[in-house]
Scaffold this active site. Structure first.
Site, PDB file in Angstrom:
ATOM      1  N   ASN A  58     -24.554 -16.914 -11.405  1.00 53.93           N
ATOM      2  CA  ASN A  58     -24.597 -17.255  -9.986  1.00 53.93           C
ATOM      3  C   ASN A  58     -25.907 -16.724  -9.428  1.00 53.93           C
ATOM      4  O   ASN A  58     -26.199 -15.538  -9.579  1.00 53.93           O
ATOM      5  CB  ASN A  58     -23.444 -16.608  -9.211  1.00 53.93           C
ATOM      6  CG  ASN A  58     -22.090 -17.037  -9.716  1.00 53.93           C
ATOM      7  OD1 ASN A  58     -21.919 -18.136 -10.205  1.00 53.93           O
ATOM      8  ND2 ASN A  58     -21.108 -16.148  -9.601  1.00 53.93           N
ATOM      9  N   HIS A  85     -30.480  -8.524  -8.645  1.00 61.17           N
ATOM     10  CA  HIS A  85     -31.142  -8.457  -9.943  1.00 61.17           C
ATOM     11  C   HIS A  85     -30.763  -9.684 -10.776  1.00 61.17           C
ATOM     12  O   HIS A  85     -29.612 -10.125 -10.756  1.00 61.17           O
ATOM     13  CB  HIS A  85     -30.705  -7.180 -10.663  1.00 61.17           C
ATOM     14  CG  HIS A  85     -31.562  -6.815 -11.821  1.00 61.17           C
ATOM     15  ND1 HIS A  85     -32.512  -5.821 -11.757  1.00 61.17           N
ATOM     16  CD2 HIS A  85     -31.622  -7.296 -13.078  1.00 61.17           C
ATOM     17  CE1 HIS A  85     -33.114  -5.716 -12.933  1.00 61.17           C
ATOM     18  NE2 HIS A  85     -32.586  -6.605 -13.754  1.00 61.17           N
ATOM     19  N   HIS A 133     -29.186 -11.701 -13.256  1.00 63.16           N
ATOM     20  CA  HIS A 133     -28.094 -11.401 -14.182  1.00 63.16           C
ATOM     21  C   HIS A 133     -27.064 -12.530 -14.153  1.00 63.16           C
ATOM     22  O   HIS A 133     -27.055 -13.364 -13.255  1.00 63.16           O
ATOM     23  CB  HIS A 133     -27.411 -10.083 -13.805  1.00 63.16           C
ATOM     24  CG  HIS A 133     -26.534 -10.167 -12.585  1.00 63.16           C
ATOM     25  ND1 HIS A 133     -27.050 -10.293 -11.301  1.00 63.16           N
ATOM     26  CD2 HIS A 133     -25.179 -10.179 -12.441  1.00 63.16           C
ATOM     27  CE1 HIS A 133     -26.053 -10.351 -10.432  1.00 63.16           C
ATOM     28  NE2 HIS A 133     -24.910 -10.293 -11.100  1.00 63.16           N
ATOM     29  N   HIS A 163     -36.656  -6.558 -11.677  1.00 63.41           N
ATOM     30  CA  HIS A 163     -35.767  -6.847 -10.554  1.00 63.41           C
ATOM     31  C   HIS A 163     -36.208  -8.075  -9.771  1.00 63.41           C
ATOM     32  O   HIS A 163     -35.372  -8.799  -9.210  1.00 63.41           O
ATOM     33  CB  HIS A 163     -35.709  -5.632  -9.616  1.00 63.41           C
ATOM     34  CG  HIS A 163     -34.780  -5.799  -8.454  1.00 63.41           C
ATOM     35  ND1 HIS A 163     -33.427  -5.514  -8.528  1.00 63.41           N
ATOM     36  CD2 HIS A 163     -34.998  -6.244  -7.175  1.00 63.41           C
ATOM     37  CE1 HIS A 163     -32.858  -5.760  -7.360  1.00 63.41           C
ATOM     38  NE2 HIS A 163     -33.787  -6.208  -6.524  1.00 63.41           N
ATOM     39  N   GLN A 216     -22.794 -13.389 -15.890  1.00 64.47           N
ATOM     40  CA  GLN A 216     -21.551 -12.749 -16.287  1.00 64.47           C
ATOM     41  C   GLN A 216     -20.899 -13.526 -17.423  1.00 64.47           C
ATOM     42  O   GLN A 216     -21.237 -14.687 -17.672  1.00 64.47           O
ATOM     43  CB  GLN A 216     -20.580 -12.653 -15.111  1.00 64.47           C
ATOM     44  CG  GLN A 216     -21.113 -11.850 -13.935  1.00 64.47           C
ATOM     45  CD  GLN A 216     -20.088 -11.712 -12.820  1.00 64.47           C
ATOM     46  OE1 GLN A 216     -19.044 -11.090 -12.987  1.00 64.47           O
ATOM     47  NE2 GLN A 216     -20.388 -12.304 -11.676  1.00 64.47           N
ATOM     48  N   CYS A 266     -31.018  -2.231 -12.518  1.00 68.48           N
ATOM     49  CA  CYS A 266     -32.360  -1.847 -12.945  1.00 68.48           C
ATOM     50  C   CYS A 266     -32.266  -0.727 -13.989  1.00 68.48           C
ATOM     51  O   CYS A 266     -31.243  -0.045 -14.082  1.00 68.48           O
ATOM     52  CB  CYS A 266     -33.178  -1.381 -11.745  1.00 68.48           C
ATOM     53  SG  CYS A 266     -33.753  -2.720 -10.669  1.00 68.48           S
ATOM     54  N   CYS A 292     -30.540  -0.633  -6.817  1.00 64.80           N
ATOM     55  CA  CYS A 292     -29.944  -1.649  -7.675  1.00 64.80           C
ATOM     56  C   CYS A 292     -29.317  -1.014  -8.913  1.00 64.80           C
ATOM     57  O   CYS A 292     -29.996  -0.293  -9.658  1.00 64.80           O
ATOM     58  CB  CYS A 292     -31.001  -2.675  -8.095  1.00 64.80           C
ATOM     59  SG  CYS A 292     -30.404  -3.869  -9.311  1.00 64.80           S
TER      60      CYS A 292
END
Length: 366
Positions: free
Chosen positions: A174, A185, A187, A134, A189, A73, A70
């Protein structure tokens, strides 16, 4: 909150947000990365009066790597990722494969009859890593950690809105492969657009028409007041925020979160609203995860902050709000955007909004 700025090996900016001062964030990115090269262009669609981004360089972006590879991470045990630190609370960095990047450029019109208008896809795209864990999700965060994410969203909205050519800042998450997420992971945007998005432009037009029709009424204020008075679609409510399923919801399970005091963007929220938001938002996210039972995988969703464009007419009439929805309509079944939705932008919702709100209230009791 402590904010620390650094650079990645290819020159991209990375920022760390920590809940307390005195944290050292000076790890160096040792990866042999070439400078990022983007070829983003926005093209004008005269039929719909909209801009479309064309971004061929994004075809090569990272796609569903295994957990031990990933890129979001922390960098540990000799493996170097997009985040050089061995741990972090919240990290934000420039996207390596941005849809929008760089400064503004002139409009070029060519082709027969001057039909083909285009300009550089200016702006900026950032990745927001909510936690170094994660296996976590946003709903797993503590209210204090979620508040730190809110502060990071606010800081980035302020900074990005000042970039030359940027008209609107969009913070979103999303979640889930069903949505199209390529990195597991936790997250989100942030997109800094070089134009006002079509949805926001249409909303501003509706707000202006409402103001004229009602002799000065505010569309957002009136809708929020109506939903709170009706009560049937209210999912959760605090002193400063209300979460409700809208009367004309497009998605099977859709919740809008509005502050009671109208503000145009995240930077204008007062401290009481900022303090209460994480509690209400985490409550709603956890309800989403309980909708379909423990045997179902985590509920896929999109969570989107709607903020006023920087220079648009009617900016002060716009109301900051968050829209959260899932494409899962029942256990094992998704809501696809088929002919009517994709071809004509006419949504057909299988779940009555009142039923969805009732279900979300019920799962809040467990």
């Amino acid at each position: 909150m402590q904010k620390t700025t650094n650079r990645l090996a290819d020159g991209r900016e990375i920022l760390y947000y920590d809940s307390r001062d005195g944290i050292r964030r000076d790890a160096v990115d040792p990866r042999p990365l070439d400078p990022t090269a983007t070829a983003s262009q926005i093209r004008y669609d005269p039929l719909l009066d909209e801009w479309v981004a064309v971004t061929a360089h994004r075809q090569g972006r990272t796609y569903r790597p295994p957990a031990d590879e990933c890129p979001l991470c922390p960098s540990r045990d000799g493996r170097h990722t997009e985040i050089p630190e061995a741990g972090y609370e919240v990290a934000v960095f420039e996207n390596r494969f941005p849809s929008f990047a760089g400064g503004p450029g002139p409009l070029t019109t060519d082709g027969p009859h001057g039909a083909f208008g285009h300009r550089p896809g200016a702006g900026r795209c950032e990745v927001v890593c909510f936690t170094s864990d994660h296996e976590a999700s946003f709903a797993d965060l503590s209210p204090e950690h979620a508040r730190l994410v809110l502060d990071a969203w606010t800081d980035r909205s302020a900074e990005l809105s000042r970039l030359p050519g940027v008209e609107q800042v969009f913070c979103f998450e999303n979640r889930g492969p069903e949505i199209g997420v390529t990195l597991g992971h936790p997250h989100g945007q942030i997109y800094a657009y070089p134009f006002t998005t079509p949805r926001t432009a249409r909303t501003l037009h509706s707000a202006a028409a409402h103001r004229e029709r009602t002799g000065g009424g505010n569309l957002f204020d009136d809708l929020l007041a109506a939903e709170r008075a009706d009560e049937r679609r209210v999912v959760a409510e605090g002193e400063h925020w209300t979460a409700f399923t809208p009367y004309a919801a497009r998605w099977p399970y859709e919740v809008h979160l509005y502050p009671h005091r109208r503000v145009p963007d995240l930077t204008a929220l007062d401290e009481p609203a900022r303090e209460e938001f994480p509690h209400l938002y985490l409550d709603v996210l956890r309800r989403f995860d309980r909708l379909f039972g423990p045997s179902e995988p985590p509920t896929p969703y999109i969570s989107a902050w709607h903020q006023a464009p920087r220079t648009a007419a009617g900016r002060d009439d716009f109301a900051l709000h968050l829209e959260l929805f899932t494409i899962r309509r029942t256990s094992g079944k998704l809501k696809f955007l088929a002919g009517s939705e994709s071809g004509m932008n006419v949504f057909i919702n299988d779940v009555p909004p009142e039923t969805a709100a009732q279900r979300l209230r019920e799962v809040g009791k467990t």
